[in-house]
Design a protein around this motif. Structure first.
Motif, short mmCIF file in Angstrom:
data_model
loop_
_atom_site.label_atom_id
_atom_site.label_comp_id
_atom_site.label_asym_id
_atom_site.label_seq_id
_atom_site.Cartn_x
_atom_site.Cartn_y
_atom_site.Cartn_z
N GLN A 38 0.76 -1.14 -0.13
CA GLN A 38 -0.14 0.11 -0.17
C GLN A 38 1.03 1.22 -0.29
OE1 GLN A 38 -3.25 -0.46 -0.51
NE2 GLN A 38 -3.18 -2.61 0.10
N HIS A 39 1.80 0.90 -0.18
CA HIS A 39 3.16 1.80 0.14
C HIS A 39 2.77 3.24 0.81
CE1 HIS A 39 4.52 0.89 -3.49
NE2 HIS A 39 4.06 0.31 -3.68
N PHE A 40 2.59 3.22 2.70
CA PHE A 40 2.53 3.82 3.63
C PHE A 40 3.77 4.79 3.73
CE2 PHE A 40 -0.77 1.46 4.10
CZ PHE A 40 -1.97 2.28 5.38
N ALA A 41 3.69 6.28 4.07
CA ALA A 41 4.68 6.69 4.91
C ALA A 41 5.65 5.70 5.90
CB ALA A 41 4.26 7.98 4.83
N LYS A 42 6.59 6.28 5.73
CA LYS A 42 7.31 5.54 7.04
C LYS A 42 6.36 5.78 8.63
CE LYS A 42 11.69 4.60 4.92
NZ LYS A 42 12.22 3.52 5.46
N ASP A 43 6.56 7.43 8.59
CA ASP A 43 5.52 7.76 9.86
C ASP A 43 4.44 7.23 10.05
OD1 ASP A 43 4.75 9.43 7.08
OD2 ASP A 43 4.70 10.75 9.50
N ILE A 44 3.81 6.45 9.10
CA ILE A 44 2.31 5.28 9.38
C ILE A 44 2.06 4.28 9.38
CG2 ILE A 44 0.37 5.56 8.32
CD1 ILE A 44 0.89 8.47 9.31
N GLN A 45 3.59 4.14 8.47
CA GLN A 45 3.37 2.36 8.18
C GLN A 45 3.87 1.50 9.72
OE1 GLN A 45 7.36 1.81 6.89
NE2 GLN A 45 6.57 1.49 5.26
N GLU A 46 3.77 1.95 11.12
CA GLU A 46 3.84 0.75 12.57
C GLU A 46 2.64 1.17 13.18
OE1 GLU A 46 2.67 0.36 16.03
OE2 GLU A 46 3.12 1.99 15.33
N ASN A 49 -16.18 -4.07 13.42
CA ASN A 49 -14.53 -4.12 13.46
C ASN A 49 -13.80 -2.62 13.35
OD1 ASN A 49 -11.74 -4.60 13.46
ND2 ASN A 49 -12.19 -6.36 11.81
N PRO A 50 -13.57 -1.93 14.86
CA PRO A 50 -13.28 -0.54 14.44
C PRO A 50 -12.11 -0.38 14.76
CG PRO A 50 -13.72 -1.65 16.96
CD PRO A 50 -14.22 -2.78 15.71
N TRP A 51 -11.19 -1.70 14.60
CA TRP A 51 -9.51 -1.73 14.32
C TRP A 51 -9.16 -1.81 12.53
CZ3 TRP A 51 -11.91 -5.44 17.52
CH2 TRP A 51 -11.36 -5.52 18.94
N TYR A 52 -10.05 -2.69 12.35
CA TYR A 52 -9.56 -1.82 10.78
C TYR A 52 -10.61 -1.43 9.47
CZ TYR A 52 -10.18 -4.51 5.41
OH TYR A 52 -9.98 -4.15 4.43
N ASP A 53 -11.62 -1.21 10.79
CA ASP A 53 -11.75 0.37 9.96
C ASP A 53 -10.52 1.65 9.95
OD1 ASP A 53 -14.46 -0.80 10.29
OD2 ASP A 53 -15.48 0.19 11.02
N HIS A 54 -9.86 1.45 11.60
CA HIS A 54 -8.99 2.43 11.63
C HIS A 54 -8.01 2.54 10.63
CE1 HIS A 54 -7.10 5.57 13.75
NE2 HIS A 54 -6.03 4.55 13.78
N TYR A 55 -7.75 0.91 10.40
CA TYR A 55 -7.25 0.79 9.69
C TYR A 55 -7.27 1.33 7.86
CZ TYR A 55 -4.64 -1.38 5.41
OH TYR A 55 -4.28 -2.01 3.94
N LEU A 56 -8.60 1.09 7.09
CA LEU A 56 -8.74 2.31 5.86
C LEU A 56 -9.13 3.52 5.85
CD1 LEU A 56 -12.44 -1.18 5.76
CD2 LEU A 56 -10.00 -0.55 4.53
N ASP A 57 -9.46 3.60 7.02
CA ASP A 57 -9.06 5.06 7.36
C ASP A 57 -7.75 5.55 6.40
OD1 ASP A 57 -9.79 8.11 7.90
OD2 ASP A 57 -9.37 7.51 10.02
N LEU A 58 -6.91 5.04 8.33
CA LEU A 58 -5.34 5.04 7.47
C LEU A 58 -4.94 5.00 6.12
CD1 LEU A 58 -3.52 3.85 11.30
CD2 LEU A 58 -4.12 6.11 9.95
N LEU A 59 -5.81 3.61 4.99
CA LEU A 59 -5.48 3.51 3.82
C LEU A 59 -5.89 4.71 2.64
CD1 LEU A 59 -4.66 2.10 1.65
CD2 LEU A 59 -6.56 0.53 1.95
N ALA A 85 -0.41 1.23 10.57
CA ALA A 85 -1.21 0.87 9.70
C ALA A 85 -1.08 -0.33 10.40
CB ALA A 85 -0.63 1.21 8.60
N CYS A 86 -0.22 -1.38 10.10
CA CYS A 86 -0.01 -2.40 10.84
C CYS A 86 -0.02 -2.67 11.85
CB CYS A 86 1.85 -2.67 10.39
SG CYS A 86 2.48 -4.20 10.89
N ARG A 87 -0.44 -1.83 12.49
CA ARG A 87 -0.57 -2.39 14.09
C ARG A 87 -2.10 -2.72 13.69
NH1 ARG A 87 -1.34 2.74 17.39
NH2 ARG A 87 0.70 3.11 16.88
N TYR A 88 -2.93 -1.60 13.20
CA TYR A 88 -4.48 -2.05 13.94
C TYR A 88 -4.77 -2.89 12.60
CZ TYR A 88 -5.14 2.05 16.51
OH TYR A 88 -4.98 2.71 17.97
N LEU A 89 -4.47 -2.76 11.20
CA LEU A 89 -4.72 -3.95 10.37
C LEU A 89 -4.29 -5.47 10.84
CD1 LEU A 89 -5.51 -4.79 8.23
CD2 LEU A 89 -3.37 -5.34 6.91
#
Length: 109
Positions: free
Chosen positions: A41-49, A84-94, A51-55
């Motif tokens: 998904q090519h997240f910026a480095k400052d968002i990767q952790e 699934n609030p964790w996946y919803d948070h990931y989708l928001d980041l995506l 996004a990974c955590r919530y996914l």
């Protein structure tokens, strides 16, 4: 990418306090699976952790995660929990920080 921004089981547990009976190995496997997705998904480095955590948190399912049982006397009713609030948070980041993955549409007019 080297994986230095990959999340940890401790950080996933911070957002999923209900995982007390889930082993670190199971959480680590979800993190590894999530990390592959994050890289694509090519997240910026400052968002990767994050996004990974919530996914990873959204990917972990427990037996009682999806069904709620209510019982009064002999009457039982099961409800599907679709939240699934964790996946919803990931989708928001995506949506805000990722590239949306490999699916692209080109319209010629």
């Amino acid at each position: 990418m080297d994986g230095s921004n990959k999340s940890t089981s401790e950080r996933v547990r911070l957002v999923r306090s209900d995982l007390t009976k889930v082993s670190d190995e199971t959480i680590d496997l979800a993190i590894d699976d999530a990390w592959v997705v994050i890289q694509r998904q090519h997240f910026a480095k400052d968002i990767q952790e994050q996004a990974c955590r919530y996914l990873a948190a959204g990917m972990i399912s427990r037996e009682d995660d999806r069904v709620s049982l209510k019982q009064v006397g002999d009457l039982k009713k099961q409800y599907f929990k679709g939240v699934n609030p964790w996946y919803d948070h990931y989708l928001d980041l995506l949506n805000r920080f990722g590239d949306g993955g490999g699916l692209r549409m080109v319209v010629f007019g």
